[in-house]
Design a protein around this motif. Structure first.
Motif, mmCIF file in Angstrom:
data_model
loop_
_atom_site.group_PDB
_atom_site.id
_atom_site.type_symbol
_atom_site.label_atom_id
_atom_site.label_comp_id
_atom_site.label_asym_id
_atom_site.label_seq_id
_atom_site.Cartn_x
_atom_site.Cartn_y
_atom_site.Cartn_z
ATOM 1 N N VAL A 100 0.889 -1.022 -0.078
ATOM 2 C CA VAL A 100 0.030 0.026 0.025
ATOM 3 C C VAL A 100 0.945 1.124 0.037
ATOM 4 C CG1 VAL A 100 -1.737 1.151 1.210
ATOM 5 C CG2 VAL A 100 -2.009 -1.172 1.185
ATOM 6 N N ILE A 101 0.534 2.032 -0.876
ATOM 7 C CA ILE A 101 1.484 3.394 -1.203
ATOM 8 C C ILE A 101 0.497 4.373 -1.086
ATOM 9 C CG2 ILE A 101 3.038 4.551 -2.509
ATOM 10 C CD1 ILE A 101 4.135 1.763 -3.607
ATOM 11 N N LYS A 102 0.233 5.173 0.122
ATOM 12 C CA LYS A 102 -0.673 5.977 0.082
ATOM 13 C C LYS A 102 -0.495 7.389 0.899
ATOM 14 C CE LYS A 102 -3.486 3.991 3.778
ATOM 15 N NZ LYS A 102 -4.840 3.404 4.030
ATOM 16 N N GLY A 103 -1.289 8.370 0.796
ATOM 17 C CA GLY A 103 -0.914 9.493 1.621
ATOM 18 C C GLY A 103 0.559 9.980 1.600
ATOM 19 N N ASN A 104 1.118 10.204 2.579
ATOM 20 C CA ASN A 104 2.541 10.834 2.538
ATOM 21 C C ASN A 104 3.421 9.843 2.434
ATOM 22 O OD1 ASN A 104 2.411 9.726 4.923
ATOM 23 N ND2 ASN A 104 3.502 11.248 6.227
ATOM 24 N N GLY A 105 3.147 8.502 1.746
ATOM 25 C CA GLY A 105 3.944 7.593 1.879
ATOM 26 C C GLY A 105 4.555 7.257 2.904
ATOM 27 N N TYR A 106 3.783 7.006 4.065
ATOM 28 C CA TYR A 106 4.230 6.590 5.219
ATOM 29 C C TYR A 106 5.341 7.569 5.823
ATOM 30 C CZ TYR A 106 1.033 2.922 4.722
ATOM 31 O OH TYR A 106 -0.040 2.285 4.233
ATOM 32 N N TYR A 124 -8.569 -10.324 -1.322
ATOM 33 C CA TYR A 124 -7.716 -8.928 -0.999
ATOM 34 C C TYR A 124 -8.361 -8.875 0.544
ATOM 35 C CZ TYR A 124 -5.915 -8.178 -5.708
ATOM 36 O OH TYR A 124 -5.485 -8.571 -7.252
ATOM 37 N N ALA A 125 -7.184 -8.777 1.407
ATOM 38 C CA ALA A 125 -7.565 -8.341 2.679
ATOM 39 C C ALA A 125 -6.584 -7.608 3.667
ATOM 40 C CB ALA A 125 -7.690 -9.837 3.683
ATOM 41 N N SER A 126 -7.111 -6.766 4.398
ATOM 42 C CA SER A 126 -5.981 -5.769 5.008
ATOM 43 C C SER A 126 -6.005 -6.336 6.561
ATOM 44 C CB SER A 126 -6.441 -4.464 5.017
ATOM 45 O OG SER A 126 -6.784 -4.098 3.484
ATOM 46 N N HIS A 127 -4.933 -5.959 7.111
ATOM 47 C CA HIS A 127 -4.896 -6.011 8.753
ATOM 48 C C HIS A 127 -5.048 -7.519 9.031
ATOM 49 C CE1 HIS A 127 -5.831 -1.628 8.301
ATOM 50 N NE2 HIS A 127 -4.540 -1.786 8.327
ATOM 51 N N LEU A 128 -4.470 -8.594 8.420
ATOM 52 C CA LEU A 128 -4.444 -9.814 8.958
ATOM 53 C C LEU A 128 -2.916 -9.932 9.350
ATOM 54 C CD1 LEU A 128 -6.682 -11.988 6.382
ATOM 55 C CD2 LEU A 128 -7.135 -11.264 9.085
ATOM 56 N N THR A 129 -2.941 -10.683 10.475
ATOM 57 C CA THR A 129 -1.365 -11.139 11.071
ATOM 58 C C THR A 129 -0.974 -12.293 10.167
ATOM 59 O OG1 THR A 129 -2.241 -12.745 12.695
ATOM 60 C CG2 THR A 129 -1.873 -10.417 13.303
ATOM 61 N N ALA A 130 0.439 -12.581 10.092
ATOM 62 C CA ALA A 130 1.058 -13.531 9.299
ATOM 63 C C ALA A 130 0.298 -14.863 9.788
ATOM 64 C CB ALA A 130 2.655 -13.478 9.382
ATOM 65 N N ALA A 131 0.019 -15.052 10.931
ATOM 66 C CA ALA A 131 -0.449 -16.240 11.580
ATOM 67 C C ALA A 131 -1.820 -16.304 11.012
ATOM 68 C CB ALA A 131 -0.464 -16.343 13.104
ATOM 69 N N ASP A 163 -7.128 -17.361 -3.863
ATOM 70 C CA ASP A 163 -5.823 -16.732 -3.820
ATOM 71 C C ASP A 163 -5.886 -15.621 -3.084
ATOM 72 O OD1 ASP A 163 -3.378 -15.664 -4.660
ATOM 73 O OD2 ASP A 163 -4.113 -15.091 -6.538
ATOM 74 N N ILE A 164 -5.229 -15.836 -1.770
ATOM 75 C CA ILE A 164 -5.511 -14.577 -0.765
ATOM 76 C C ILE A 164 -4.306 -13.661 -0.911
ATOM 77 C CG2 ILE A 164 -5.366 -14.449 1.698
ATOM 78 C CD1 ILE A 164 -6.845 -17.147 1.990
ATOM 79 N N ARG A 165 -4.706 -12.355 -1.039
ATOM 80 C CA ARG A 165 -3.553 -11.215 -1.090
ATOM 81 C C ARG A 165 -3.633 -10.141 -0.193
ATOM 82 N NH1 ARG A 165 -1.909 -10.218 -7.237
ATOM 83 N NH2 ARG A 165 -0.274 -9.649 -5.866
ATOM 84 N N PRO A 166 -2.887 -10.290 0.656
ATOM 85 C CA PRO A 166 -2.790 -9.273 1.732
ATOM 86 C C PRO A 166 -2.359 -7.821 1.040
ATOM 87 C CG PRO A 166 -0.938 -10.861 2.225
ATOM 88 C CD PRO A 166 -1.803 -11.291 0.963
ATOM 89 N N ARG A 167 -3.008 -7.026 1.636
ATOM 90 C CA ARG A 167 -2.668 -5.505 1.345
ATOM 91 C C ARG A 167 -2.014 -4.867 2.426
ATOM 92 N NH1 ARG A 167 -8.035 -3.578 -2.106
ATOM 93 N NH2 ARG A 167 -8.949 -3.591 -0.013
ATOM 94 N N ILE A 168 -0.644 -4.592 2.389
ATOM 95 C CA ILE A 168 0.314 -4.227 3.600
ATOM 96 C C ILE A 168 0.693 -2.907 3.388
ATOM 97 C CG2 ILE A 168 2.186 -4.901 5.202
ATOM 98 C CD1 ILE A 168 1.219 -7.669 4.601
ATOM 99 N N GLY A 169 0.705 -2.024 4.333
ATOM 100 C CA GLY A 169 1.284 -0.557 4.147
ATOM 101 C C GLY A 169 2.445 -0.427 5.264
#
Lengths: 344, 377
Positions: A29-35, A180-187, A200-206
């Motif tokens: 995820v690349i958004k806002g002020n780019g973290y 696509y899912a956000s905010h899931l832990t690796a486990a 096909d599960i694709r995590p969105r991570i910033g």
């Protein structure tokens, strides 16, 4: 140019690669002020990491991402008919979260646009109710469904909700197996993949990607001036009396850099507030703790931060820095703006 | 929704049984619980037919069943699966306020009704997949294949008029079920319906035919034979059977209204009765109402044969829906109720969610007492 971010490039990139390798299907995820690191830098890093798609927050962020990144660009904010900055490009994947929007997008200038269908989770922010999915599919026309997306809260324990949505997707009329899912832990991701092998599960991570190794990042501000002050002496724009004898430090970094900007606290319970009152001292006197660390401790603002500099009080007992010295700053990266980012 | 000019205020008053029946006949369908005959079936309640009038024109009707509170001359007014009014009217108060006023005069302390409004539907394939998925445990968890947003706004309108939905457990309340299973028949041939069934249903129907199961219609005298099998079923499935007199009263009341309002079916194998059912039809809607089967000779599949005969007869009579009535909301394979859904799902029909049952207290104290009493029961 003295409020700076120093990046230990090798260490930071090692961290990025580790996250990417341990997270199959990752969508950065690349958004806002780019973290705080800037969107262009992140886009070019994503390109170097060999990823196929990035997610941006808004349509305003799309042109930059298209230019800096070679692959697909998905927009997290759901498309609305009144947006005026929507671009149409084969590389753009739109998010849709309302049945009427899907119909409007399908009837628009790009009837074969690529879309993600978003479900409304307990976040209650964007997305379709699960019982609207059939109507959403009926409204699609020639739009191409690239996947289904959910945005989960950060409160943790999201596996159950994620799996419930995965099951809902599989029984729905939405014809996609990309999730696509956000905010899931690796486990949680591992368990979800085991339980839903068809998807096909694709995590969105910033944050966890770009700021995953904070040790590789150092924020430093420069001391621009120091003055000795006596107890009761009035200083600054607001002419507040100093609480004790000590030094007044003028340090680069103000509100325009994100200093002193605070989001409402995520967990400021009654207990926490009680604790700070009980501690007494400067906070009780109306002073706020600054993010600047000097002589091993975070120090108090002498007055609210200025636009590009801050005035910080340092008691006489502490070792005062010299003009030109650099001090560490703890910033909230999502609101920080640096004068310079040094990749070294 | 109609865009016709806003009609004037409506009034509610009692109507005669013939008036009510004429209105029922003029409609594509209303629930059989809203026919005048049903008042005679439910003889422990006092029945009253009422009509909504726009000027002199009858525009809506209901069967109200009054049940007296113990010791007090006050009543619960119950409109099961009714009333039959224009639920798409954005101004529902126009219909419900004169209803409440009328029922208050009849000494009702509260009104309970079940708007015949369908909010969501789930197709058989969706339900089948959901049962197989351990995460989806109730129908509400499963994305509906059809959702009627206009119907969903009725709930908001009722709430703003002071009505309260009666909470259900698993979709089951003390009254009529919220979730039902229906087989759509409109514009479908027998072959279409057969093709929509799962393999097991088709195989069982064929098996019954091959075994020589014969399904025939019975008359009033055959109710006794039906009742014997029904009592056997009740014992096997642990429910309390209704007495034969109940079915005889139902027969008398309903067949007097329309000759084929209630039809008795008997499935025989080599002379033995193996299954017996009743079917009710009002206009375009047919209901499978009571069913029974023997414990012996289950392998000849009398139940499937008898269902198939009812479906075909419903189709021949012009029904657009064959209604297998209530299901629980559960999709949990460990729940004993799931077998019932699985049996019904095999027909290739759909689960239908209604708006549920709603209460309007007219006398708060009495209504509260009544609600508490119902909870303790």
């Amino acid at each position: 140019m003295t409020f700076e971010l120093d990046i230990d490039a090798e260490r930071w990139r090692r961290g990025l690669r580790a996250v990417v390798e341990s997270t199959p299907g990752i969508v950065p995820v690349i958004k806002g002020n780019g973290y705080g690191l800037g969107r262009d830098l992140l886009a070019s890093e994503a390109k170097d990491l060999g990823l196929d798609v990035v997610a941006v927050g808004t349509y305003a962020e799309v042109p930059g991402a298209l230019a800096a990144f070679g692959g697909d660009v998905m927009v997290l904010t759901p498309w609305r008919p009144f947006f005026t900055d929507v671009l149409h490009d084969e590389r753009i994947i739109h998010t849709v979260g309302r049945v009427e929007d899907i119909a409007a997008l399908a009837a628009g200038p790009d009837p074969t646009a690529r879309v993600l269908i978003e479900g409304e989770t307990s976040m209650a922010r964007h997305g379709l109710d699960r019982h609207e999915l059939a109507a959403a599919v009926a409204a699609l026309g020639d739009l191409r469904v690239e996947g289904f997306a959910i945005h989960l809260p950060m409160a943790g324990g999201n596996l159950r909700e994620a799996e419930n949505w995965a099951a809902a997707l599989e029984t729905s009329q939405v014809e996609t197996t990309t999730f696509y899912a956000s905010h899931l832990t690796a486990a949680e991701l591992t368990i979800l993949r085991e339980r839903r092998p068809q998807l096909d599960i694709r995590p969105r991570i910033g944050t966890a990607l770009w700021l995953g190794d904070l040790g590789a990042l150092a924020v430093r501000a420069t001391v621009l001036d120091t003055h000795l002050v006596a107890r009761g002496e009035r200083v600054g724009y607001r002419q507040r009396p100093m609480p004790r004898d000590g030094s007044l430090l003028v340090i680069s970094g103000g509100t325009s850099n994100g200093i002193g900007l605070e989001a409402p606290k995520a967990s400021a319970g009654v207990v926490q507030r009680g604790k700070s009152l009980a501690k007494g001292g400067l906070e009780a006197a109306g002073f706020s703790l600054s993010p600047f660390t000097i002589d091993g401790k975070q120090r108090w603002f002498a007055e609210p931060p200025h636009m590009q500099a801050s005035m910080v009080f340092l008691p006489a007992s502490a070792q005062a820095p010299q003009v030109g010295d650099r001090v560490d700053v703890a910033v909230r990266f999502t609101t920080a703006t640096f004068d310079a980012i040094n990749l070294a | 929704m109609t865009s016709a000019p806003r009609p004037g205020p409506l009034s509610v008053r009692p109507i005669s049984t013939p008036e009510h029946l004429d209105f029922v006949r003029s409609r594509p369908s209303v629930s059989f619980l809203q026919t005048p005959a049903w008042a005679q079936v439910k003889n422990e309640w006092r029945g009253e037919s009422i009509g909504w009038f726009d000027g002199g024109t009858l525009v809506g009707a209901a069967l109200v069943l009054y049940r007296q509170l113990p010791k007090v001359k006050r009543y619960l007014a119950y409109l099961p699966e009714g009333p039959d009014i224009d639920w798409t009217d954005p101004d529902l108060g126009r219909w419900l306020t004169p209803l409440a006023n009328h029922l208050k005069q009849q000494r009702a302390f509260g009104i309970r009704m079940g708007p015949p409004v369908v909010t969501r539907r789930w197709h058989a394939a969706t339900i089948k997949q959901a049962i197989a998925d351990p995460v989806l445990t109730t129908l509400s968890d499963v994305p509906a294949d059809v959702r009627d947003d206009e119907a969903l706004t009725v709930a908001t309108r009722l709430t703003s008029l002071g009505w309260k939905e009666i909470p259900t457990e698993n979709g089951f309340s003390a009254g009529q079920p919220k979730f039902n299973f229906q087989l759509p028949l409109a514009d479908r041939s027998e072959d279409d319906v057969l093709a929509g069934m799962n393999q097991q249903w088709r195989r069982n129907i064929k098996k019954a035919a091959k075994a020589g199961v014969e399904v025939v219609r019975g008359d009033r005298a055959d109710l006794a034979e039906f009742h014997t099998v029904y009592a056997e079923t009740a014992e096997r499935d642990h429910f309390t059977p209704r007495p034969l007199s109940y079915f005889e009263r139902m027969w008398d009341a309903m067949t007097a209204e329309e000759a084929d309002r209630l039809v008795l079916y008997l499935a025989r194998h080599e002379g033995d009765l193996v299954a017996a059912t009743t079917m009710v039809r009002v206009g375009e809607h047919a209901w499978y109402s009571y069913g029974a089967s023997t414990t012996s000779k289950r392998d000849v599949r009398g139940s499937n044969a008898i269902q198939w005969q009812m479906m075909r007869d419903a189709m021949a009579a012009g029904a657009t829906a064959y209604d297998m009535r209530g299901i629980t909301e559960t999709l949990d394979p460990d729940d004993s109720h799931v077998g019932l859904i699985q049996f019904k799902v095999g027909t290739g029909g759909e689960a239908v969610e209604y708006l549920g049952e709603w209460d309007l207290p007219l006398n708060r104290a009495l209504h509260l007492g009544f609600t508490q009493y119902m909870k303790r029961r």
